[in-house]
Structures are given as C-alpha cells and as structure tokens.
Design a protein around this motif. Sequence first.
Motif, PDB file in Angstrom:
ATOM      1  N   LEU A   1       3.641 -11.160   9.872  1.00 52.38           N
ATOM      2  CA  LEU A   1       4.079 -11.579  11.200  1.00 52.38           C
ATOM      3  C   LEU A   1       2.965 -11.298  12.195  1.00 52.38           C
ATOM      4  N   GLY A   2       2.001 -12.246  12.265  1.00 50.29           N
ATOM      5  CA  GLY A   2       0.877 -12.086  13.179  1.00 50.29           C
ATOM      6  C   GLY A   2       0.035 -10.905  12.774  1.00 50.29           C
ATOM      7  N   ASN A   3      -0.149  -9.979  13.717  1.00 49.60           N
ATOM      8  CA  ASN A   3      -0.990  -8.819  13.423  1.00 49.60           C
ATOM      9  C   ASN A   3      -0.171  -7.660  12.842  1.00 49.60           C
ATOM     10  N   PHE A   4       0.976  -7.967  12.213  1.00 51.98           N
ATOM     11  CA  PHE A   4       1.811  -6.954  11.557  1.00 51.98           C
ATOM     12  C   PHE A   4       2.215  -7.414  10.166  1.00 51.98           C
ATOM     13  N   LEU A   5       2.325  -6.440   9.289  1.00 49.45           N
ATOM     14  CA  LEU A   5       2.969  -6.652   7.992  1.00 49.45           C
ATOM     15  C   LEU A   5       4.292  -5.890   8.032  1.00 49.45           C
ATOM     16  N   ARG A   6       5.351  -6.557   7.632  1.00 54.32           N
ATOM     17  CA  ARG A   6       6.654  -5.888   7.570  1.00 54.32           C
ATOM     18  C   ARG A   6       7.168  -5.931   6.137  1.00 54.32           C
ATOM     19  N   ILE A   7       7.521  -4.746   5.633  1.00 61.88           N
ATOM     20  CA  ILE A   7       8.145  -4.625   4.307  1.00 61.88           C
ATOM     21  C   ILE A   7       9.553  -4.098   4.522  1.00 61.88           C
ATOM     22  N   THR A   8      10.522  -4.817   3.992  1.00 62.74           N
ATOM     23  CA  THR A   8      11.939  -4.469   4.187  1.00 62.74           C
ATOM     24  C   THR A   8      12.520  -3.968   2.875  1.00 62.74           C
ATOM     25  N   LEU A   9      13.175  -2.804   2.958  1.00 60.69           N
ATOM     26  CA  LEU A   9      13.810  -2.197   1.787  1.00 60.69           C
ATOM     27  C   LEU A   9      15.322  -2.386   1.893  1.00 60.69           C
ATOM     28  N   SER A  10      15.954  -2.653   0.774  1.00 60.26           N
ATOM     29  CA  SER A  10      17.410  -2.792   0.740  1.00 60.26           C
ATOM     30  C   SER A  10      18.062  -1.413   0.828  1.00 60.26           C
ATOM     31  N   ALA A  11      18.802  -1.177   1.916  1.00 59.17           N
ATOM     32  CA  ALA A  11      19.478   0.116   2.083  1.00 59.17           C
ATOM     33  C   ALA A  11      20.540   0.307   1.002  1.00 59.17           C
ATOM     34  N   GLU A  12      21.141  -0.783   0.543  1.00 59.27           N
ATOM     35  CA  GLU A  12      22.157  -0.681  -0.501  1.00 59.27           C
ATOM     36  C   GLU A  12      21.523  -0.226  -1.816  1.00 59.27           C
ATOM     37  N   TYR A  13      20.339  -0.750  -2.094  1.00 62.66           N
ATOM     38  CA  TYR A  13      19.651  -0.384  -3.338  1.00 62.66           C
ATOM     39  C   TYR A  13      19.252   1.088  -3.320  1.00 62.66           C
ATOM     40  N   PHE A  14      18.797   1.577  -2.151  1.00 59.58           N
ATOM     41  CA  PHE A  14      18.324   2.956  -2.049  1.00 59.58           C
ATOM     42  C   PHE A  14      19.404   3.892  -1.499  1.00 59.58           C
ATOM     43  N   LYS A  15      20.657   3.472  -1.547  1.00 59.10           N
ATOM     44  CA  LYS A  15      21.751   4.278  -1.005  1.00 59.10           C
ATOM     45  C   LYS A  15      21.844   5.627  -1.733  1.00 59.10           C
ATOM     46  N   ASP A  16      22.117   6.667  -0.951  1.00 64.36           N
ATOM     47  CA  ASP A  16      22.286   8.028  -1.483  1.00 64.36           C
ATOM     48  C   ASP A  16      21.012   8.561  -2.138  1.00 64.36           C
ATOM     49  N   LYS A  17      19.865   8.030  -1.737  1.00 69.69           N
ATOM     50  CA  LYS A  17      18.599   8.502  -2.298  1.00 69.69           C
ATOM     51  C   LYS A  17      17.694   9.011  -1.182  1.00 69.69           C
ATOM     52  N   TYR A  18      16.867   9.995  -1.531  1.00 72.94           N
ATOM     53  CA  TYR A  18      15.853  10.495  -0.624  1.00 72.94           C
ATOM     54  C   TYR A  18      14.582   9.691  -0.857  1.00 72.94           C
ATOM     55  N   LEU A  19      13.925   9.284   0.247  1.00 74.70           N
ATOM     56  CA  LEU A  19      12.750   8.423   0.143  1.00 74.70           C
ATOM     57  C   LEU A  19      11.520   9.134   0.682  1.00 74.70           C
ATOM     58  N   SER A  20      10.389   8.893   0.032  1.00 79.57           N
ATOM     59  CA  SER A  20       9.081   9.319   0.525  1.00 79.57           C
ATOM     60  C   SER A  20       8.175   8.103   0.528  1.00 79.57           C
ATOM     61  N   PHE A  21       7.474   7.895   1.678  1.00 74.28           N
ATOM     62  CA  PHE A  21       6.564   6.766   1.814  1.00 74.28           C
ATOM     63  C   PHE A  21       5.119   7.256   1.683  1.00 74.28           C
ATOM     64  N   PHE A  22       4.307   6.475   0.984  1.00 79.30           N
ATOM     65  CA  PHE A  22       2.884   6.759   0.829  1.00 79.30           C
ATOM     66  C   PHE A  22       2.126   5.473   1.147  1.00 79.30           C
ATOM     67  N   VAL A  23       0.945   5.617   1.759  1.00 73.67           N
ATOM     68  CA  VAL A  23       0.044   4.468   1.929  1.00 73.67           C
ATOM     69  C   VAL A  23      -1.165   4.715   1.029  1.00 73.67           C
ATOM     70  N   VAL A  24      -1.620   3.650   0.405  1.00 73.89           N
ATOM     71  CA  VAL A  24      -2.684   3.756  -0.592  1.00 73.89           C
ATOM     72  C   VAL A  24      -3.955   3.152  -0.002  1.00 73.89           C
ATOM     73  N   ASP A  25      -5.040   3.938  -0.041  1.00 74.06           N
ATOM     74  CA  ASP A  25      -6.304   3.443   0.526  1.00 74.06           C
ATOM     75  C   ASP A  25      -7.075   2.640  -0.518  1.00 74.06           C
ATOM     76  N   GLN A  26      -8.266   2.199  -0.120  1.00 74.00           N
ATOM     77  CA  GLN A  26      -9.063   1.332  -1.003  1.00 74.00           C
ATOM     78  C   GLN A  26      -9.518   2.048  -2.269  1.00 74.00           C
ATOM     79  N   SER A  27      -9.520   3.385  -2.227  1.00 72.66           N
ATOM     80  CA  SER A  27      -9.925   4.142  -3.412  1.00 72.66           C
ATOM     81  C   SER A  27      -8.763   4.413  -4.357  1.00 72.66           C
TER      82      SER A  27
END
Length: 818
Positions: free
Chosen positions: A9-35
């Motif tokens: 979306l222009g100068n943004f990337l949006r990633i949408t996660l299904s809340a139903e799929y991840f229901k009752d779960k703890y989430l951790s987000f990581f970003v991966v660099d070029q290495s």
Amino acid sequence: TGPMSLECLGNFLRITLSAEYFKDKYLSFFVVDQSGIAWELNEAMAVQCGYRVTYRSWSSIEFRASAASCHSYLEKDVFTVTIQIKASHTPAMKNATTHLKSASCHYGPWSPRELVCESNYMEVSVRMEVPQPIKDFAQDSPEDWTLVFPEAKAEQVSLWQIVFHQPEEKKAFLVSDAWRAGYGLNATDTRVLLRIPHTAAQVQLVEDQGITFSVVRSSTFYKHQWMILMVDTAVACPIDGVEYTNKTIIWTVPKYIPPLSAGARATNFKDVVVKAGVDLHKLSATEMASREYVLSNDLNVITMKIPIGAEGGFYKTSVKNGQLGTKYDINLFLEHQWEDNKWGLTKYTIIKEIETPFEQVELAVTTNLNLSMRLMNVTVGTFLPDVELVNLTIEEVTVAIAEAVQHGYLIYRSRYANGSKSYVIQVPLDASSVKKEYMREDMRAYTLNATLEFITHPSSETFIVPVIALSAVRDAVLPSARGFCEGRNLHLIITHGNVDQNWLPFISDWHLTPEAAQKYSYGLRDNGTHLAVSVPFLSSHVNYEGFHTSGIKASLYLTLKDDVTLANRRDFAVSCRFSPSELLQCLPNGTVIITAIKLVGVADLDTSLLVLRDQQCKPSLVTENTATFKFSVNTCGTTRKFNSTTMTYENEVLLFRPGNDTPVYQLKFGCSYAVKQTVDVRYKTKKKPLPDIKPGFGSLTLSLKLFKDKSYSEPYQESEYPVVKYLREALYFEVELLQPKDARLDLNLDDCWATNSQSQGSLPQWPILINGCENSKDSYRTVFHEVNYSLRVKFPQHLKRFEVRMFTFVQGTTMLQE
C-alpha cells in the motif's frame, strides 16, 4: 489466505494475521535483516525502526512496515521486508510454531521530501542534494578534510550529526548517541531518513489554526566524499483535530504547517494531490459518496467527515467503571502532496487511528420456558464478536463455562449474520439453584439469580452481567390435611405439596418448633412428605367453642406461614367433641383434678382469677384458656352426699367480679366413690419393710407400642400402619402400664406370643416370651432393653422393652398368609 495475508500500500507493507487462527496463543514478532538475522520486535524497536503492530476489527492482527524501515532491503524502487512470527500456548513460548513471511513491494518514484505520521512515530525522508564536483579537480589526500572535523572521523557511516533546534538552545547528537536516545537514522546513496518517537524529549507541541502538532525542528549533517552537507529534517504531525458532532467524526488538518514550510514563499504553494481513505486504501469520490464520507479541501485546511458506524470502521466493546459500552474505531489516512519553491514536491502522509468516546449500551435479558422439558432458557445479549463468556456464578459458586454442564447448566452461543452473538443459559426448573416461591392459587415463581463474567478481546477488559430471570408456572401443589381425634388428643396430618417446604407451622400465632412442641408435650413430626401434629385436648392452644352436657367442642387451628414474610399461606383445622368427664379426674386416694376452660368469645375471662368455693383455693396450673385445680375432697369447700352405694363430693369453679358476690363463671362438678362399709380405725405408723406383693384383681390400663429404633424415642403412628419390615430386621416393642400411676406397682411380662392374624387366639402361634423369659427354641433370641428414668418415663418399673427379629410363618417351604 491462510493465517497470514499481505498488501503493498504505497510506501507501506501490511501483513494481516488471522486472529481466529492465532486465538489463545502468545505471539512474538521478529524482523529478519539481509543477513538472515531475526531481531525480536518490541515497542521501542518498532518506534525506532518504522513498524506498527495493532489489532484491527475483531478478526485480524495487523503488522505495518514503512518502506524505509530499518531491516527492509531497498533496491531501486522495490523494498523487501521479511518477518518471522512465533506462536505458543505458553508465555515462555515453549514448543512455539514459526511462521515466515517475506514480501517485496514496488514504490516510487520518491518525492524530494516525504513525511509520514504513523500512530507511534514520525518519519521524514529527504533526498540528498550533492554538489557537482569541480571539473579537473583532483584531491591528493581525500581524508585530509577530517583534520578540520575530527568528530566526523569517528563516525563510520555517511550520517554524521543531527542538531535539534529548540527555543532555548540547539542540541547536537552524534548518530550513535541519537540511536541510543531512541531515534532512527538511516542514509542511502540518495536519501537521508530520520524517525522520531512521539514521546521524544526534543518534541515540541505547536498549535496551528487550533490544531496541536508534535513538532521536531532538526538539521541532519552527512558527509559525502570530502564534503559535509546539511539537510532540513523538520517534521510535524497533528495529535488532535478530531471532533464528534451529531454522530459524525470531523477530522481537520491544516495545510502548509509553518515548521514544514520554513524558507518557502506562501505564494508558491500549490496543491498537487489530496487523497484520503481507510486502512491505507485510497478511496475514489464515488466510493466516498457511497459510504457517506465527505472530503473537503479548503484554502487553509483539509476536512474529512465520517458518519459514526459507517463502512470502513468497526465497533468494539469497551468497559468503563464496570459498565458495558462500545466505541467505534476507524483507521483513516490522508495523503497531501504540494509543491513549493524550496522543496519542489512534498508528500505528506498521515495515518489517524480514531476511536470515538465510550457509549454505554443496555443489554437485553429475556427468559423463555420449555414447560414440556421443564427448562428455563435465559438469553443474554446481543454482544459484539469481541466478547466472550468465561465464568458463571450461581449461589456463590463460580464455574468455568467448559465445566458448567457438569453442574446441570447448558450454555451455548447464538450467532447472527452481522457477526454479533448472544448467549443462552439453559437451566432445569427443578435445579436446586432455581428458587421456587409460591405466588397464588396454583402459581409458582421460578427465579434464577446468576452472575455472568465476560472478557473482551484483545483488550482483556472484564465485566459482569447480573441476571435475574423470573418465570411464573401453573404447577403449584398446595398442602392438604386430614384431622381426627384419638383418645385425649387432636391430630392434624398435613400432606406436603411442592410449595411449602419452608413454610412454618403456627398455632394461634405461636410458632410450633420442635423445642416448643417438646415443652408442651405436643407431638410434632415431619418425615418429608407429611407433617403430623398432635395436641392434647386440655392445652393452652386448643380453642373451646361449645360446652354442653353432651360434650365439649374443641378445635385446633394450624396456619402455615411464609418463612420470610410470615404471611399466612394455608389454614387447617380439626374439631372434635369430648366428654365433659375429660375435665375431671377422681383419684382413688381422694384427690380431685378439675380443669376449667374458657370458651371462645369470652375475651374478658382471666383464668388465673378462677377459684373454688373456698376462694383461697386457686388453680395450680393456668394457661390462657384453662385453669387446673388439684385438691383433696376434704378441702376447698367440698360438700358430700351419701346414698346406699356411693358417696359424692361436689364443688364449683367460680369467678367473681370485684365487689360482686354473684359469680360470672360457674362450673359444677362432683366425684362419686362406691361405698361398702365405713369404719373408724385407729392406727399408728411403724417403720418396717414394704409388705410382699400378694395376688389381687383390679382394673389396669396397658399399651403395647412398636418403636422405630432402639432409642425408643419415636413410636409408629396410626397413620403409618401397616409397617413394612424385612426378615430378621429388628422390631422394638414397649409395654407400658398407663393406669394406675402408682409407684408401688411393678410391671412384669409373663407370656407373649405372635399370631398370623389380628386375633390373639388364632393359630398358628409362636411364643416370644415364656414365663417372662426368652424362647430358647428361637434362632434369634428376644433381647430385653433396660428402661431408665426420663422426661417421658416417670416410673421405669411401669415399662418393659424388648427386641424381636422379624419372621414369618411357613408350612414346609410355603409362607402362610392371613
């Protein structure tokens, strides 16, 4: 599709996660660099590096990344972002599953200056302006310039220093210091980027046209070959400007904000693009009109009007001070591009997450009955999809919804087409948690008091909903009664219905408790199905309604009252006629016991003032309705009459008013004794042993009773016969000498036998006692039980108790029946 989806979306990337799929779960987000190194994302890093994680609506979790985010890979007009998501059922992230998503988005061409106002950071990206080298100029020692600027030599990146301009001072940070302070800085071959948290110390609040902005004025220095260059990296983002009027959101953004237009002539400003939308999607004029959005581009401001509840936003549940309400959320964005003589083209993007004020909602609670199944269905709601019922509390017992069925409650959800839902609690009418209360006639009220606890997602706010469900059902069975008189007692046997379990028995406004019944020697027994009340004819709670020579009409009135309000619920009565002789006892030793009664309707008769002919003789026992005298025939003014066979002693119970010799109450009575011979005998007492008992004849009154257990505290009543017993089950018998009450008498049992019918002389017979002893031929010998003195037993020698095992008569192998 699947658990994750993405959009460029222009100068943004949006990633949408299904809340139903991840229901009752703890989430951790990581970003991966070029290495290929994965960096765990937290709030500080998200602000510094250009990321945003948020919940959108009830069904999704959104991750947004700026095109210039820290870990994105830029190549020409394409930026690539890779994220890794770990999901686990435990906070410690044990046994986590890993999801990897990489996306590349095209974005370009870049404007000379691009400004982004994200919800958690401000970002400015400026094109580097590099002067053209001087023709034929050759630098023999390219690093000599660092001698002039020794600080720049320590910095290994092209960015060198950033200077913040504040009213009181200018403050310079080296790039490394700025990073440690939470700022994000980056440089490519063509651009310089600065990212600033909204909460940074160098942020100033500046007002323009009534709108408050977060403003940072800064200059960024960078080195290029032998040069140190400077660019203006000022940024300003509105922090308010939202109003709510007539169910409409009004968002106002001033144009050409002074911190962003410094150095440019006002006459040179020119709008190039004014676009708006929702969730980073630009909307056409037709799309806006269909949603009833209004976008206005005036001379000095841009205004956007959104009806609350319009398409593009969503309602979410909110809790305030324990009260349930809703808020409307919409994620607007505005893109404003303008040209001026300083920057050329500026692209200004504002993301505005708007949440309307709390609005309380009223919940509907409805009750429906399924009488054929005897079920009460209580429906609570509707609720938005972000609400979940977690606990149910009934009678101070809290159970989780998953366990409710084990307690007899069935709970299920009803879902509707718009995503909302309601909860239905199904409870049996006969459950102990449902209170039953008699209303009137054949009506019963069923009341369920419950407390429901809910939680909202993802905010984890909790609230409770008290539920009081009331239903009236025509199923009341009132208690009924039968009355009879036996001996000297009035009896009422009440058959319980289904409404009187907690009703209280009262006699003449006197609560008949077991303790009170024992005090007055009344019979009171409740076996769960029947309440039996027995009251002696001569007692303080019997009403005497008529006195004739033919008999005395005595009535017992019993009322069942509500245990809470003490309101009368049911009245019962039994009336009988008793012989007047019941008032009089003529004992062989010349003692007379006479009981005078007060008739109903004679309100001013005080029984304590009754006397005999000799007014010094007063009653020995007084109740509200009776007065009992006990005296010898030779006292109290008693007169006697003789005839050939009897001697009659006469007296009267009288009541006199003060100063009046004529009695207002008069009860004449007399005792007659048989006379055979009268002699004068002179005697003198001597202390000597009691004479031996010699055989004689006389009139004795005996009783034989069967008791329920070896305590001999409760005999079987007439209404309970015939009594059913199993073979070899113990039977507890008691034989009592009722009259005369003479302490010199002893009761001894000689022979006792059982027959197969009610006739004591019928055959066959089986001896239980022989000459006062047990039958030695019995397989189970008769057992004698000791009799001790008690409140009921005044003369233990007048009673005999024994235990017999249940048996039946047989002939061969066939049981004999009567």
